[in-house]
Design a protein around this motif. Structure first.
Motif, mmCIF file in Angstrom:
data_model
loop_
_atom_site.group_PDB
_atom_site.id
_atom_site.type_symbol
_atom_site.label_atom_id
_atom_site.label_comp_id
_atom_site.label_asym_id
_atom_site.label_seq_id
_atom_site.Cartn_x
_atom_site.Cartn_y
_atom_site.Cartn_z
ATOM 1 N N ALA A 224 0.814 -1.224 0.000
ATOM 2 C CA ALA A 224 0.000 0.000 0.000
ATOM 3 C C ALA A 224 0.848 1.275 0.000
ATOM 4 O O ALA A 224 0.599 2.181 -0.814
ATOM 5 C CB ALA A 224 -0.972 -0.020 1.179
ATOM 6 N N PRO A 225 1.852 1.418 0.881
ATOM 7 C CA PRO A 225 2.670 2.639 0.828
ATOM 8 C C PRO A 225 3.419 2.815 -0.488
ATOM 9 O O PRO A 225 3.485 3.923 -1.031
ATOM 10 C CB PRO A 225 3.639 2.475 2.006
ATOM 11 N N ILE A 226 3.974 1.740 -1.022
ATOM 12 C CA ILE A 226 4.718 1.856 -2.278
ATOM 13 C C ILE A 226 3.779 2.215 -3.420
ATOM 14 O O ILE A 226 4.110 3.050 -4.282
ATOM 15 C CB ILE A 226 5.505 0.570 -2.568
ATOM 16 N N ALA A 227 2.588 1.613 -3.445
ATOM 17 C CA ALA A 227 1.616 1.956 -4.486
ATOM 18 C C ALA A 227 1.217 3.426 -4.394
ATOM 19 O O ALA A 227 1.132 4.128 -5.418
ATOM 20 C CB ALA A 227 0.386 1.057 -4.373
ATOM 21 N N GLY A 228 0.961 3.909 -3.190
ATOM 22 C CA GLY A 228 0.610 5.316 -3.015
ATOM 23 C C GLY A 228 1.735 6.239 -3.426
ATOM 24 O O GLY A 228 1.501 7.288 -4.047
ATOM 25 N N ALA A 229 2.957 5.855 -3.117
ATOM 26 C CA ALA A 229 4.116 6.684 -3.460
ATOM 27 C C ALA A 229 4.340 6.733 -4.963
ATOM 28 O O ALA A 229 4.623 7.798 -5.532
ATOM 29 C CB ALA A 229 5.360 6.140 -2.762
ATOM 30 N N ILE A 230 4.221 5.591 -5.622
ATOM 31 C CA ILE A 230 4.398 5.553 -7.076
ATOM 32 C C ILE A 230 3.325 6.399 -7.764
ATOM 33 O O ILE A 230 3.604 7.135 -8.720
ATOM 34 C CB ILE A 230 4.373 4.097 -7.578
ATOM 35 N N ALA A 231 2.084 6.314 -7.265
ATOM 36 C CA ALA A 231 1.007 7.124 -7.840
ATOM 37 C C ALA A 231 1.311 8.612 -7.686
ATOM 38 O O ALA A 231 1.105 9.409 -8.609
ATOM 39 C CB ALA A 231 -0.324 6.773 -7.177
ATOM 40 N N ALA A 232 1.815 9.008 -6.517
ATOM 41 C CA ALA A 232 2.147 10.421 -6.286
ATOM 42 C C ALA A 232 3.283 10.872 -7.194
ATOM 43 O O ALA A 232 3.253 11.984 -7.738
ATOM 44 C CB ALA A 232 2.527 10.628 -4.823
ATOM 45 N N GLY A 233 4.295 10.037 -7.356
ATOM 46 C CA GLY A 233 5.400 10.382 -8.246
ATOM 47 C C GLY A 233 4.931 10.583 -9.670
ATOM 48 O O GLY A 233 5.373 11.520 -10.362
ATOM 49 N N TYR A 234 4.023 9.724 -10.116
ATOM 50 C CA TYR A 234 3.483 9.858 -11.471
ATOM 51 C C TYR A 234 2.677 11.147 -11.606
ATOM 52 O O TYR A 234 2.840 11.896 -12.578
ATOM 53 C CB TYR A 234 2.602 8.657 -11.799
ATOM 54 N N VAL A 235 1.807 11.406 -10.645
ATOM 55 C CA VAL A 235 0.960 12.603 -10.705
ATOM 56 C C VAL A 235 1.811 13.864 -10.697
ATOM 57 O O VAL A 235 1.604 14.777 -11.511
ATOM 58 C CB VAL A 235 -0.044 12.615 -9.536
ATOM 59 N N TYR A 236 2.787 13.934 -9.785
ATOM 60 C CA TYR A 236 3.587 15.162 -9.691
ATOM 61 C C TYR A 236 4.421 15.393 -10.946
ATOM 62 O O TYR A 236 4.481 16.505 -11.468
ATOM 63 C CB TYR A 236 4.483 15.134 -8.451
ATOM 64 N N SER A 237 5.056 14.332 -11.440
ATOM 65 C CA SER A 237 5.944 14.508 -12.595
ATOM 66 C C SER A 237 5.166 14.843 -13.863
ATOM 67 O O SER A 237 5.699 15.508 -14.762
ATOM 68 C CB SER A 237 6.778 13.248 -12.815
ATOM 69 N N ASN A 238 3.908 14.396 -13.945
ATOM 70 C CA ASN A 238 3.134 14.622 -15.158
ATOM 71 C C ASN A 238 2.226 15.848 -15.112
ATOM 72 O O ASN A 238 1.811 16.327 -16.167
ATOM 73 C CB ASN A 238 2.291 13.383 -15.466
ATOM 74 N N PHE A 239 1.925 16.338 -13.909
ATOM 75 C CA PHE A 239 0.982 17.451 -13.812
ATOM 76 C C PHE A 239 1.552 18.705 -13.150
ATOM 77 O O PHE A 239 1.068 19.804 -13.390
ATOM 78 C CB PHE A 239 -0.279 17.013 -13.063
ATOM 79 N N PHE A 240 2.555 18.548 -12.296
ATOM 80 C CA PHE A 240 3.014 19.684 -11.507
ATOM 81 C C PHE A 240 4.447 20.113 -11.772
ATOM 82 O O PHE A 240 4.845 21.190 -11.343
ATOM 83 C CB PHE A 240 2.845 19.396 -10.011
ATOM 84 N N GLU A 241 5.231 19.283 -12.427
ATOM 85 C CA GLU A 241 6.602 19.672 -12.701
ATOM 86 C C GLU A 241 6.633 20.876 -13.647
ATOM 87 O O GLU A 241 5.753 21.044 -14.489
ATOM 88 C CB GLU A 241 7.388 18.520 -13.332
ATOM 89 N N GLU A 242 7.659 21.665 -13.523
ATOM 90 C CA GLU A 242 7.766 22.899 -14.293
ATOM 91 C C GLU A 242 7.735 22.640 -15.791
ATOM 92 O O GLU A 242 7.112 23.384 -16.551
ATOM 93 C CB GLU A 242 9.053 23.639 -13.916
ATOM 94 N N SER A 243 8.390 21.582 -16.243
ATOM 95 C CA SER A 243 8.440 21.294 -17.670
ATOM 96 C C SER A 243 7.062 21.028 -18.235
ATOM 97 O O SER A 243 6.750 21.391 -19.364
ATOM 98 C CB SER A 243 9.352 20.091 -17.933
ATOM 99 N N ALA A 244 6.215 20.389 -17.418
ATOM 100 C CA ALA A 244 4.858 20.099 -17.875
ATOM 101 C C ALA A 244 4.000 21.350 -17.857
ATOM 102 O O ALA A 244 3.206 21.593 -18.747
ATOM 103 C CB ALA A 244 4.238 19.019 -16.994
ATOM 104 N N ARG A 245 4.194 22.192 -16.845
ATOM 105 C CA ARG A 245 3.361 23.383 -16.700
ATOM 106 C C ARG A 245 3.726 24.467 -17.700
ATOM 107 O O ARG A 245 2.900 25.207 -18.175
ATOM 108 C CB ARG A 245 3.486 23.955 -15.284
ATOM 109 N N ASN A 246 5.024 24.557 -18.027
ATOM 110 C CA ASN A 246 5.501 25.675 -18.826
ATOM 111 C C ASN A 246 5.828 25.283 -20.269
ATOM 112 O O ASN A 246 6.482 26.041 -20.980
ATOM 113 C CB ASN A 246 6.762 26.277 -18.183
#
Length: 253
Positions: A224-246
């Protein structure tokens, strides 16, 4: 090797400080209702202890290893493209080893306690501050509730970590929100699972708890913790990282 040793010591500190506070300094009552620790930290104190271990450990070792102290954090940072896959297994080994040394030390220290305290700690549903569900949940929460809790809270924990360590965030303060986030997570979930969000923390104390059922429940506190962490890493890198936003729009080009 410096970063692996830093992860070992940092995870050791997290488990010793967090689980140690729960075992030695929280409110403990023996059969018959006699309170053996009038100045016990209680629920809030243990939550703060876990947060403080991450806060202090991150300032001490963050510039050496990144201050993961948690296999789930390493997986989340890897998925978020902040961490090399080559270091993933060595980090996890170092973290589990540090947590195991801390679990052994807590057990050894507890051997010197009065018999009544030792019996009270080991007769509870969560000896040595172990994590569990069902009969081993502090408030009797079942498997599904425990799984959802660990997954969602680790997801949020990694979003805080990724956001606080983003190069656009205020520099030098990341350990503060990360430590406070872990404190909040414990305030939410100690009654449900005794709070893991960290497979190494769960494993290090479970190995010495003397309860085969608790060891048999460890799988949940890895998956459960690893699944939650992997999901967060995917969400942040694809939606919140500067390269994606800008990224430039077709019109801008």
């Amino acid at each position: 090797m410096k970063k692996y040793v830093a992860e070992l010591i940092g995870t050791f500190w997290l488990v010793l400080g967090g689980c140690g506070s729960a075992v030695f300094a929280a409110f403990v009552s023996v059969p018959g209702g006699t309170n053996t620790n009038e100045l016990g930290l209680g629920f809030l104190g243990v939550s703060l202890a876990f947060g403080l271990t991450v806060l202090t450990g991150a300032y001490a070792f963050g510039h050496i290893s990144g201050g993961h102290f948690n296999p789930a954090v390493s997986f989340g940072l890897w998925m978020g493209k902040r961490f090399s896959s080559a270091d993933l297994l060595p980090y996890i080994i170092a973290q589990v080893l540090g947590a195991t040394i801390a679990g052994l030390l807590i057990y050894i220290i507890l051997q010197g306690s009065p018999a009544a305290i030792f019996e009270a700690v080991f007769k509870g549903g969560n000896p040595l501050a172990t994590n569990g569900f069902g009969a081993h949940s502090p408030q009797g929460f079942g498997l599904v509730s425990a799984a959802i809790t660990e997954l969602v809270l680790t997801f949020m924990f990694l979003l805080v970590i990724l956001g606080a360590t983003d190069r656009r965030a205020p520099q030098g303060f990341a350990p503060v929100p990360i430590g406070l986030a872990l404190t909040l997570i414990h305030l939410i979930s100690i009654p449900i699972t005794n709070t893991s969000v960290n497979p190494a923390r769960s494993t290090g104390v479970a190995l010495f708890c003397g309860n085969v059922e608790l060891i048999g429940q460890l799988w949940l506190f890895w998956i459960a913790p690893i699944a939650g962490a992997i999901a967060a890493g995917y969400v942040y890198s694809n939606f919140f990282e500067e390269s994606a936003r800008n990224a430039p729009t077709p019109e801008a080009e």
